[in-house]
Design a protein around this motif. Sequence first.
Motif, mmCIF file in Angstrom:
data_model
loop_
_atom_site.group_PDB
_atom_site.id
_atom_site.type_symbol
_atom_site.label_atom_id
_atom_site.label_comp_id
_atom_site.label_asym_id
_atom_site.label_seq_id
_atom_site.Cartn_x
_atom_site.Cartn_y
_atom_site.Cartn_z
ATOM 1 N N HIS A 137 0.851 -1.177 0.000
ATOM 2 C CA HIS A 137 0.000 0.000 0.000
ATOM 3 C C HIS A 137 0.892 1.233 0.000
ATOM 4 O O HIS A 137 1.679 1.432 0.904
ATOM 5 C CB HIS A 137 -0.893 -0.003 1.236
ATOM 6 C CG HIS A 137 -1.956 1.042 1.189
ATOM 7 N ND1 HIS A 137 -3.015 0.968 0.304
ATOM 8 C CD2 HIS A 137 -2.128 2.171 1.886
ATOM 9 C CE1 HIS A 137 -3.784 2.021 0.471
ATOM 10 N NE2 HIS A 137 -3.270 2.774 1.430
ATOM 11 N N ARG A 146 -2.562 3.535 -3.217
ATOM 12 C CA ARG A 146 -2.765 2.426 -4.136
ATOM 13 C C ARG A 146 -2.436 1.116 -3.449
ATOM 14 O O ARG A 146 -1.405 0.997 -2.807
ATOM 15 C CB ARG A 146 -1.790 2.590 -5.297
ATOM 16 C CG ARG A 146 -2.396 2.599 -6.648
ATOM 17 C CD ARG A 146 -1.297 3.039 -7.595
ATOM 18 N NE ARG A 146 -0.742 1.842 -8.226
ATOM 19 C CZ ARG A 146 -1.184 1.386 -9.395
ATOM 20 N NH1 ARG A 146 -2.146 2.017 -10.024
ATOM 21 N NH2 ARG A 146 -0.673 0.317 -9.930
ATOM 22 N N GLN A 165 -1.655 -2.888 -4.068
ATOM 23 C CA GLN A 165 -1.293 -3.845 -5.104
ATOM 24 C C GLN A 165 -0.900 -5.183 -4.507
ATOM 25 O O GLN A 165 -0.416 -5.233 -3.373
ATOM 26 C CB GLN A 165 -0.103 -3.305 -5.905
ATOM 27 C CG GLN A 165 -0.512 -2.527 -7.138
ATOM 28 C CD GLN A 165 0.696 -2.053 -7.909
ATOM 29 O OE1 GLN A 165 1.101 -0.907 -7.783
ATOM 30 N NE2 GLN A 165 1.276 -2.935 -8.695
ATOM 31 N N THR A 191 -6.824 -5.858 -10.807
ATOM 32 C CA THR A 191 -6.367 -4.651 -10.132
ATOM 33 C C THR A 191 -5.465 -3.782 -11.018
ATOM 34 O O THR A 191 -5.433 -2.575 -10.863
ATOM 35 C CB THR A 191 -5.620 -4.987 -8.820
ATOM 36 O OG1 THR A 191 -4.582 -5.920 -9.106
ATOM 37 C CG2 THR A 191 -6.559 -5.583 -7.790
#
Length: 413
Positions: free
Chosen positions: A175, A179, A181, A404
């Motif tokens: 994080h 964002r 991922q 994502t």
Amino acid sequence: MGIELDLELPDIEILKVSRDSKGDYVIELRSTNKSGVCRKCGQEIRHFRGYDEWITIRHLPILGREVYLKIRPRRYQCLECDNEPTTTERFSWRASGKSYTKAYQDHVLRCLISSSVEDVCLKEKLGEKQVEAMLSESCFGKNPLDHISYIGTLGLDEIALKKGHRGFVAIASSHYEGRTQLLGVLPDRKKETVFKFLKLIPDALKTTIDEVATDMYEGYLNASKEALGESVEIVVDRFHVAQSYRKSADSIRKQEQRRLKKELSEDDYKQIKGLLWAFRKNPDKLTETENGILEIAFGYSPALKEAYQLRNAMTDIFEEPYTKQEAITAFIEWEEKVIQSGLNCYDAFLKTLNSFQSQIANYFNNRCNSGFVEGFNNKIKVIKRRCYGIFNIKHLMQRILLDTLGAKLIITK
Ligand SMILES: [Zn+2]
């Protein structure tokens, strides 16, 4: 037909467009390349040796119809290499060795975002294996770490692969700057597995870990400490802490409710109907009726009242603007109150609180709200459900990456 067709493919020329018996488009092409690359020495070769067999390559649909390109690759001979080998030309627009173009592969992957393999197979008339291969050969089939340049907060959590099943997989996420991922899907949440995963993060990337956010699971905490060293701050997620002490409080609620059901008359017991939700709810959100239910229940069970108050007091600590040290003091005071109360429902929680005091209190350092871990996991659960439960870790990882990162990597291109 008045439409000028631009296939957006380099170095080809359209010879003929026709429709087959199903109405799909068949486009015959000719390569306009004047040279190839020798498969032995890698040099450019220009000695033309004729055409190879026709090949059929699927391309993007036109007007809702499937499109097949037919082309005969040109062959070139290398005069520099021993035995003067011949090499068949390669098309930069064809997925290497496949019967479809790169553009078509991207099209299928775009269709797959927020959808399922079965769905895409049906719409594109493809086999499951084909779609799966397109996904694993794409950038989404790569190691998730290859998509990461800065980790920021590293989150560790788990999800159940099958509902009601004990098989958990661990999810590592990053994080950074808003964002979240994927870093990896680990086959289980054992300490060795997590340790091995963390160790394999390339050193340059490891230095971009600002902190680790995890639940109170000892395996994660110890693996993080051992693999990343003491210099990386480990923060126990406050929501997992809350989950733990709230579960403790709920255990006495259950126990007392069972007791009261036996001891009270049916009419009296009816008065505390709805206790479960009234008890679990945030005190600020209680309705008058729910407050009434709690009051009656607490009248019958002072222990329940005490457990309830202690639970809320713990939540209050996390809401206070404490420093880490002040928070630790508050934890110790809370612990003393629990001991004085004589309640034993918090025993297990107290043990955890003591073992991970520093990591739990690290929350107060920068109040990193690792709700992102939860949010990300919910996203994964949605993917899992949509795909009727993916039981294969590799597939799950690819689907998470596609869903994502897909928009960024294949839609905006
Ligand atoms: Zn050569």
